[in-house]
Design an enzyme around this catalytic site. Structure first.
Site, mmCIF file in Angstrom:
data_model
loop_
_atom_site.group_PDB
_atom_site.id
_atom_site.type_symbol
_atom_site.label_atom_id
_atom_site.label_comp_id
_atom_site.label_asym_id
_atom_site.label_seq_id
_atom_site.Cartn_x
_atom_site.Cartn_y
_atom_site.Cartn_z
ATOM 1 N N THR A 185 12.407 5.649 1.525
ATOM 2 C CA THR A 185 11.748 4.413 1.121
ATOM 3 C C THR A 185 12.625 3.255 1.582
ATOM 4 O O THR A 185 13.646 3.457 2.245
ATOM 5 C CB THR A 185 11.562 4.345 -0.399
ATOM 6 O OG1 THR A 185 12.832 4.103 -1.033
ATOM 7 C CG2 THR A 185 10.984 5.651 -0.937
ATOM 8 N N CYS A 186 12.233 2.048 1.206
ATOM 9 C CA CYS A 186 12.997 0.887 1.666
ATOM 10 C C CYS A 186 14.378 0.800 1.022
ATOM 11 O O CYS A 186 15.254 0.088 1.532
ATOM 12 C CB CYS A 186 12.219 -0.403 1.414
ATOM 13 S SG CYS A 186 11.689 -0.596 -0.284
ATOM 14 N N ASN A 187 14.597 1.497 -0.092
ATOM 15 C CA ASN A 187 15.929 1.404 -0.708
ATOM 16 C C ASN A 187 16.568 2.752 -1.015
ATOM 17 O O ASN A 187 17.484 2.825 -1.804
ATOM 18 C CB ASN A 187 15.882 0.553 -1.989
ATOM 19 C CG ASN A 187 14.836 1.014 -2.970
ATOM 20 O OD1 ASN A 187 14.652 2.212 -3.134
ATOM 21 N ND2 ASN A 187 14.157 0.086 -3.611
ATOM 22 N N ARG A 188 16.096 3.801 -0.355
ATOM 23 C CA ARG A 188 16.758 5.100 -0.516
ATOM 24 C C ARG A 188 16.327 6.064 0.594
ATOM 25 O O ARG A 188 15.212 5.965 1.115
ATOM 26 C CB ARG A 188 16.459 5.716 -1.879
ATOM 27 C CG ARG A 188 15.027 6.149 -2.081
ATOM 28 C CD ARG A 188 14.856 6.826 -3.440
ATOM 29 N NE ARG A 188 15.031 5.893 -4.539
ATOM 30 C CZ ARG A 188 16.025 5.931 -5.416
ATOM 31 N NH1 ARG A 188 16.924 6.892 -5.339
ATOM 32 N NH2 ARG A 188 16.129 5.040 -6.371
ATOM 33 N N GLU A 197 0.876 -0.283 2.688
ATOM 34 C CA GLU A 197 0.954 -0.372 1.223
ATOM 35 C C GLU A 197 1.808 -1.549 0.777
ATOM 36 O O GLU A 197 1.428 -2.292 -0.132
ATOM 37 C CB GLU A 197 1.534 0.928 0.650
ATOM 38 C CG GLU A 197 1.642 0.912 -0.872
ATOM 39 C CD GLU A 197 2.316 2.157 -1.422
ATOM 40 O OE1 GLU A 197 2.409 2.272 -2.662
ATOM 41 O OE2 GLU A 197 2.750 2.999 -0.621
ATOM 42 N N MET A 198 2.955 -1.741 1.434
ATOM 43 C CA MET A 198 3.828 -2.837 1.045
ATOM 44 C C MET A 198 3.189 -4.184 1.363
ATOM 45 O O MET A 198 3.290 -5.135 0.583
ATOM 46 C CB MET A 198 5.180 -2.724 1.757
ATOM 47 C CG MET A 198 6.250 -3.624 1.162
ATOM 48 S SD MET A 198 6.713 -3.145 -0.516
ATOM 49 C CE MET A 198 7.677 -1.678 -0.179
#
Length: 424
Positions: free
Chosen positions: A50-53, A181-182
């Site tokens: 994901t954007c942060n993991r 989605e984002m």
């Protein structure tokens, strides 16, 4: 007490210990290729990006996962295994491990990771069980607590950040780059901001039209991207492109068209890049007039929302721990079933052998006599194993796998209970 080892390990990087650059460096550009490489090493493997993991979840042990990732050229990652890995997976789905506490997108992301693994043939039954349990816990946490009441996603947090930097978004021109989605989350968060104009750009124009239609915006062609950057007060970029799409040199040219007539400096542009990998080329933040923000800058938004959700997060932690305990007992019960199957298979073989010997001694026994002997041996076997079955099941459910195995071996192999299980 020796606990039943849970064959689960999770390794990777996340917003807790890594910034956006480190997360980007750790990413696997080709997920299918990675899963194919891992297929021969682990019974089951998933990858969550994901954007942060970026996290790799395997049915296996921490040492094997660490060695595999190092072979893949990765370093500086955390590793959790057994109970700790299960706890992380449940906390992840519940939203309490997210940068934006309580965000809902992680549930869909976990489901997609499992679906991708299933399609690649790397989703073992055990991983499916663990992931489905995590998703269930995540749904229940949101149902039982207020952790996601008024929650923000990464997309809406980007809007909050932009608004804080510019003062107000009312009357402004906003460009959203990306229609996935984002992009939808960003656009939905912008819909209530009384904008003068909202533009939506995407490489596939039709998708830009669909998103723009949903939120009353205007779709624009990707070839006109820099023209609309020139017109906008805020640009929020969140595509799934594998490389930067907003280049420093092109951005600098666009900013020259934003210059104030007298001062010669461009009107300020708020540029928020929440894509992973990043959409904005490194160094673009040095362009005159550009104020560039990335996912790292969203941490402050999480801190603000966390202060209002601390009590709900504490309740969620308690629920996760309770569910973890229940799930571990479930897994241990499955281990007990394996030992008990071995015990009862052995006992049935002994019963059948002794039944046939008895019938042979009787000579020509009629059907009624044969049925009585069969029933007698069956009942005796069941009664003789009742206490042992209870002890084995209880030991396994409490995590004492050594005791469970020793009991089975004592009965089926004549091992000494106080000795080493399985010793010849």
């Amino acid at each position: 007490m020796a606990e039943t080892p849970v064959p689960l390990a999770i390794a990777g990087v996340s917003h807790h210990t890594a910034n956006v650059a480190a997360i980007e460096a750790f990413r696997f550009a080709n997920e299918e290729e990675f899963l194919a490489a891992a297929r021969d090493r682990f019974p089951g493997v998933m990858i969550l990006q994901t954007c942060n993991r970026v996290e790799v979840i395997v049915e296996g042990d921490a040492a094997s996962l660490r060695a595999f990732l190092e072979e893949q050229g990765r370093k500086g990652f955390f590793v959790h295994e057994a109970d700790g890995a299960l706890r992380l997976l449940l906390a992840l789905a519940s939203g309490i491990d997210s940068m934006i506490v309580g965000e809902d997108q992680i549930i869909g992301q976990l489901k997609k990771s499992l679906s991708d693994a299933q399609e690649a043939g790397t989703a073992s039954p055990f991983l499916e069980t663990c992931t489905n349990k995590a998703v269930h816990v995540g749904v229940e946490v949101r149902r039982r607590t207020l952790i996601n009441r008024g929650s923000v996603s990464i997309g809406s947090a980007a809007v909050t950040l932009a608004e804080a930097e510019i003062g107000t978004l009312a009357g402004k021109h906003i460009l959203v780059v990306g229609s996935g989605e984002m992009g939808l989350l960003v656009a939905q968060a912008l819909a209530a901001k009384h904008l003068t104009a909202m533009y939506v750009a995407n490489r596939t124009y039709k998708r830009a039209e669909i998103l723009a239609g949903k939120i009353g915006g205007r779709a624009v062609k990707f070839s006109d991207l820099y023209h609309y950057i020139t017109l906008s007060d805020v640009v929020i970029s969140c595509t799934a492109a594998p490389h930067a799409i907003i280049r420093r040199t092109d951005l600098a040219k666009a900013m020259k068209d934003r210059c104030w007539p007298v001062e010669g400096h461009p009107r300020p542009l708020i540029l928020v890049d929440i894509a992973q990998p990043r959409d904005v080329e490194e160094g673009a933040g040095t362009v005159d007039g550009v104020r560039l923000y990335t996912i790292d800058d969203l941490r402050s938004v999480n801190e603000q929302t966390m202060s209002t959700r601390k009590a709900e997060a504490d309740r969620a932690h308690g629920f996760v721990e309770a569910e973890l305990s229940l799930f571990l007992r479930h897994l241990n019960r499955r281990t007990a079933d394996g030992y008990l199957a071995s015990l009862h298979t052995w006992a049935e073989q002994v019963r059948l052998r002794e039944r046939e010997r008895a019938l042979a001694r009787l000579g020509t026994a009629d059907e009624k006599t044969a049925a009585i002997i069969d029933d007698l041996t069956r009942v005796l076997t069941k009664k003789l194993l009742t206490d042992a079955t209870f002890s084995i099941r209880t030991s396994a459910e409490e995590g004492d796998v050594v005791a469970a195995e020793a009991l089975v071996n004592a009965i089926t192999k004549g091992d000494r209970i106080e000795g080493k299980p399985g010793k010849e």
